[in-house]
Design a protein around this motif. Structure first.
Motif, mmCIF file in Angstrom:
data_model
loop_
_atom_site.group_PDB
_atom_site.id
_atom_site.type_symbol
_atom_site.label_atom_id
_atom_site.label_comp_id
_atom_site.label_asym_id
_atom_site.label_seq_id
_atom_site.Cartn_x
_atom_site.Cartn_y
_atom_site.Cartn_z
ATOM 1 N N GLN A 1 0.807 -1.219 0.000
ATOM 2 C CA GLN A 1 0.000 0.000 0.000
ATOM 3 C C GLN A 1 0.834 1.259 0.000
ATOM 4 O O GLN A 1 0.520 2.192 -0.743
ATOM 5 N N PRO A 2 1.914 1.352 0.804
ATOM 6 C CA PRO A 2 2.711 2.579 0.752
ATOM 7 C C PRO A 2 3.294 2.825 -0.629
ATOM 8 O O PRO A 2 3.388 3.969 -1.085
ATOM 9 N N LEU A 3 3.676 1.726 -1.284
ATOM 10 C CA LEU A 3 4.211 1.884 -2.639
ATOM 11 C C LEU A 3 3.148 2.469 -3.558
ATOM 12 O O LEU A 3 3.393 3.407 -4.335
ATOM 13 N N ALA A 4 1.941 1.921 -3.452
ATOM 14 C CA ALA A 4 0.855 2.421 -4.302
ATOM 15 C C ALA A 4 0.550 3.874 -3.998
ATOM 16 O O ALA A 4 0.356 4.693 -4.901
ATOM 17 N N ASP A 5 0.534 4.201 -2.690
ATOM 18 C CA ASP A 5 0.244 5.582 -2.327
ATOM 19 C C ASP A 5 1.314 6.527 -2.832
ATOM 20 O O ASP A 5 1.036 7.605 -3.355
ATOM 21 N N GLY A 6 2.577 6.101 -2.668
ATOM 22 C CA GLY A 6 3.676 6.955 -3.102
ATOM 23 C C GLY A 6 3.640 7.177 -4.602
ATOM 24 O O GLY A 6 3.807 8.296 -5.100
ATOM 25 N N LEU A 7 3.360 6.103 -5.317
ATOM 26 C CA LEU A 7 3.298 6.200 -6.779
ATOM 27 C C LEU A 7 2.183 7.139 -7.201
ATOM 28 O O LEU A 7 2.352 7.998 -8.081
ATOM 29 N N LYS A 8 1.037 7.009 -6.529
ATOM 30 C CA LYS A 8 -0.082 7.883 -6.865
ATOM 31 C C LYS A 8 0.276 9.335 -6.629
ATOM 32 O O LYS A 8 0.007 10.206 -7.454
ATOM 33 N N LEU A 9 0.931 9.581 -5.461
ATOM 34 C CA LEU A 9 1.228 10.970 -5.145
ATOM 35 C C LEU A 9 2.260 11.551 -6.092
ATOM 36 O O LEU A 9 2.193 12.723 -6.456
ATOM 37 N N ILE A 10 3.216 10.721 -6.527
ATOM 38 C CA ILE A 10 4.227 11.245 -7.443
ATOM 39 C C ILE A 10 3.599 11.581 -8.786
ATOM 40 O O ILE A 10 3.934 12.576 -9.423
#
Lengths: 319, 325
Positions: free
Chosen positions: B50-59
């Motif tokens: 999930q953190p990876l997905a969130d980080g990717l979304k935010l970038i």
């Protein structure tokens, strides 16, 4: 379901119709289930506004169980058209009373858990005590009802003052506050939930077997299997569902103790099958008027929570 | 040396960034389990990606900046917040000798960095040129400053027991007994002040949704808000780290058992930091929020006198019984 009850009671009063005892007990037990469901939503979303996110989710789990009971009887979770003029729509399915009983046995400990999170908490008390205070005279002037009226100490509960159905048989205690602030109202809601549990436990025990709709076939349609077998039943099914039934002339104001307050229906009939006027007195519209006077001398952060304690639904205010 | 120091820096920052990312996930999962539901568990198994997905979304999101915002300060403020919360880890000891920079004024350095953190917030709020952001930033800053005073006094209490600002020395002075045990009320006050310092519940009115939408970083989108958010969580871990170093023994074992010598000191330190972070999340799930004036009131009228009142007996007792180090 409290609102259905108000409307049905108004129609029954105009028709001078007698509701069978079993239907009254069913109505009372579902009204109290609705009351628990409403109070657990109201006080915990109020808690979420204050900042405690946990009681809300715990209470929603309890609401799920109660909404399941709603669904089992009339088939719909929220807007179940279950309480109808003359009685209730269908009888309770097998096993429901047993399930309600086992659910209420664990419900009291759930209320205890939610209370543990909030009632003694010093942050909670600091946010709630002496905020949004209403005096008894102000409450009566503004037209508050229900918990908002019992907070300042005015002991008015429509179930006691003007009993309808079999409320006088179940004899609940009516919790009344002293200071009229938000903390009192919160404690009253919690206590009312416990009293509702008491009523719900008594109702299936006292419920007689019998009819669930009034005997008047002009008012209450017969069951579907009867309808398919007999001509008169078919006509008696056809008439109410298409034309409706005629209600005699004068008017009535019937109020019930809805969980949010006093929910009243003013029904004016002109003898035909359509009401001439039906005015719904919603408790939220009276409560929301008091927001300005209740939030004086408080901070903006309190306004949000005062709205929560008034248990307002925007739909009933906007009317 | 030219390779060792950057390697050490990376060795602190990379696990820290991973830790911050997974702390966000941990918070959601822990709060969810407290609330009788499961947190994110769709993305990886148990939601670990999930953190990876969130980080990717935010970038990948579009960065929006208000037209009337001061461009340079608006961009730099979250960067400053994040950088400060990373920089403070230079003095935290993970094990015997395992510290990036063994400053003799380590405690003072930590305190200074957390004070500088207030700048990041004020600049973020003010440069957004928006009323809500500005109000949120001012409230946040005032609350942080008030509770920093009580943190400072508590640090003095610990300092008196140790005699040196060097964090490694403080940890080693707790070899016999952790400071959290005789000075347990001090640990409690320090933890609560850290909650207020990092604007976490129950002192999170500056970022409460109902009253003040997300506070000082309301105008930020994508990386700006991500950096502010990460900075807040990195601060959270930093405060947990300083709670452990100052009162829970840092990397020292619970009892001097041979089995606890087998676990490396950094693992013991990490376990304690994780426990404090868990406490942060637990407190957030359990308590309602203080209203702003109540939180300022409790900071100035309760914690400040209380922490001052702790300095006096600790120093008195130390001098009387000549327990001064």
């Amino acid at each position: 379901m409290a609102q259905e009850h108000a409307h049905s009671s108004a129609v029954e009063r105009l028709l001078n119709c007698e509701v069978p005892l079993r239907a009254q007990y069913i109505r009372v037990s579902f009204r109290e289930i609705t009351r628990i469901s409403n109070h657990s939503l109201a006080s915990t979303t109020h808690a979420m506004d204050v900042g405690a996110s946990t009681p809300s989710l715990w209470a929603f789990e309890e609401r799920e169980k109660l909404l399941e009971f709603h669904e089992r009887v009339p088939g719909a979770r929220m807007h179940a058209s279950f309480i109808r003029p003359g009685g209730v729509a269908q009888d309770l399915p097998l096993g429901l009373c047993r399930d309600i009983d086992s659910s209420t046995q664990q419900f009291a400990s759930r209320i205890d858990e939610s209370e543990e999170m909030s009632t003694g908490n010093r942050i909670w008390k600091q946010r709630l005590v002496d905020i949004g205070t209403v005096t008894a005279q102000q409450a009566k002037d503004w037209g508050f009802s229900g918990v908002m009226l019992r907070g300042p100490g005015v002991c008015w509960d429509s179930r006691r003052a003007a009993p309808y159905d079999v409320h006088d048989q179940s004899d609940p205690d009516v919790p009344v506050g002293t200071r009229g602030d938000r903390y009192d109202r919160y404690c009253i809601r919690i206590e009312e939930m416990r009293q509702s549990v008491r009523i719900i436990v008594q109702c299936p025990n006292q419920m007689p077997s019998g009819m669930i709709k009034a005997d008047d076939r002009k008012l209450c349609p017969p069951s579907r299997c009867r309808m398919k077998l007999s001509m008169e039943s078919l006509i008696h099914h056809f008439e109410p569902y298409t034309e409706g039934f005629s209600v005699p002339a004068p008017s009535t104001y019937t109020a019930v103790e809805a969980p949010k307050g006093e929910f009243g229906v003013f029904l004016v009939s002109n003898g035909s099958n359509r009401p001439y006027r039906r005015k719904i007195r919603a408790p939220g519209s009276a409560h929301s008027q008091g927001l300005d006077s209740m939030s004086k001398h408080h901070m903006p952060a309190d306004v949000v929570t005062i709205i929560g304690t008034q248990d307002i639904v925007s739909g009933e205010v906007d009317r | 040396m030219y390779i060792a120091v950057p390697a050490e820096i990376l060795g602190i920052i990379l696990p820290l960034l991973l830790g911050v990312a997974f702390l966000v996930l941990a918070e959601r999962k822990v709060m969810a389990f407290v609330q009788r539901r499961k947190g994110p568990d769709v993305v990886g198994s148990f939601g670990l990606l999930q953190p990876l997905a969130d980080g990717l979304k935010l970038i990948l999101k579009e960065p929006i900046s208000p037209s009337s915002a001061n461009f340079f300060l608006f961009r730099m403020a979250p960067v400053a917040t994040f950088m400060l919360s990373l920089v403070a880890w230079a003095v935290v000891p993970f094990d015997y000798g395992m510290v990036l920079s063994d400053l003799n004024i380590g405690l003072l350095y930590l305190f200074a960095i957390s004070s500088l953190g207030v700048y990041g917030i004020i600049i973020a709020g003010w440069s957004s040129n928006s009323k809500y952001a500005f109000l949120g930033a001012l409230r946040s800053a005032a609350q942080m400053v008030s509770y920093e005073v009580s943190i400072g006094l508590i640090l003095i209490t610990v300092l008196i027991c140790v005699g040196s600002c060097n964090l490694s020395e403080i940890v080693m002075a707790q070899k016999q007994i952790w400071f959290g045990i005789p000075l347990f009320p001090v640990l409690v006050m320090f933890f609560i002040s850290c909650l207020a310092e990092t604007n976490r519940a129950p002192f999170d009115l500056p970022e409460a949704e109902a009253e003040l939408v997300a506070g000082y970083n309301v105008e930020y989108s994508s990386m700006g808000s991500a950096l502010s958010f990460l900075g807040e969580y990195a601060n959270m871990i930093l405060m947990s780290g300083s709670c452990t170093s100052l009162s829970s023994g840092g990397w020292s074992p619970i009892l001097d058992l041979p089995i606890s010598k087998k676990i490396p000191g950094s693992i013991r330190f990490s376990i304690k930091v994780i426990l404090f972070s868990f406490l942060y999340i637990w407190v957030r799930a359990a308590f309602p929020r203080y209203r702003y004036d109540q939180s300022m009131g409790s900071g100035r009228k309760v914690f400040l006198p209380l922490s001052l009142a702790r300095v006096v007996p600790v120093s008195g007792v130390s001098v009387t019984f000549q327990w001064l180090p």
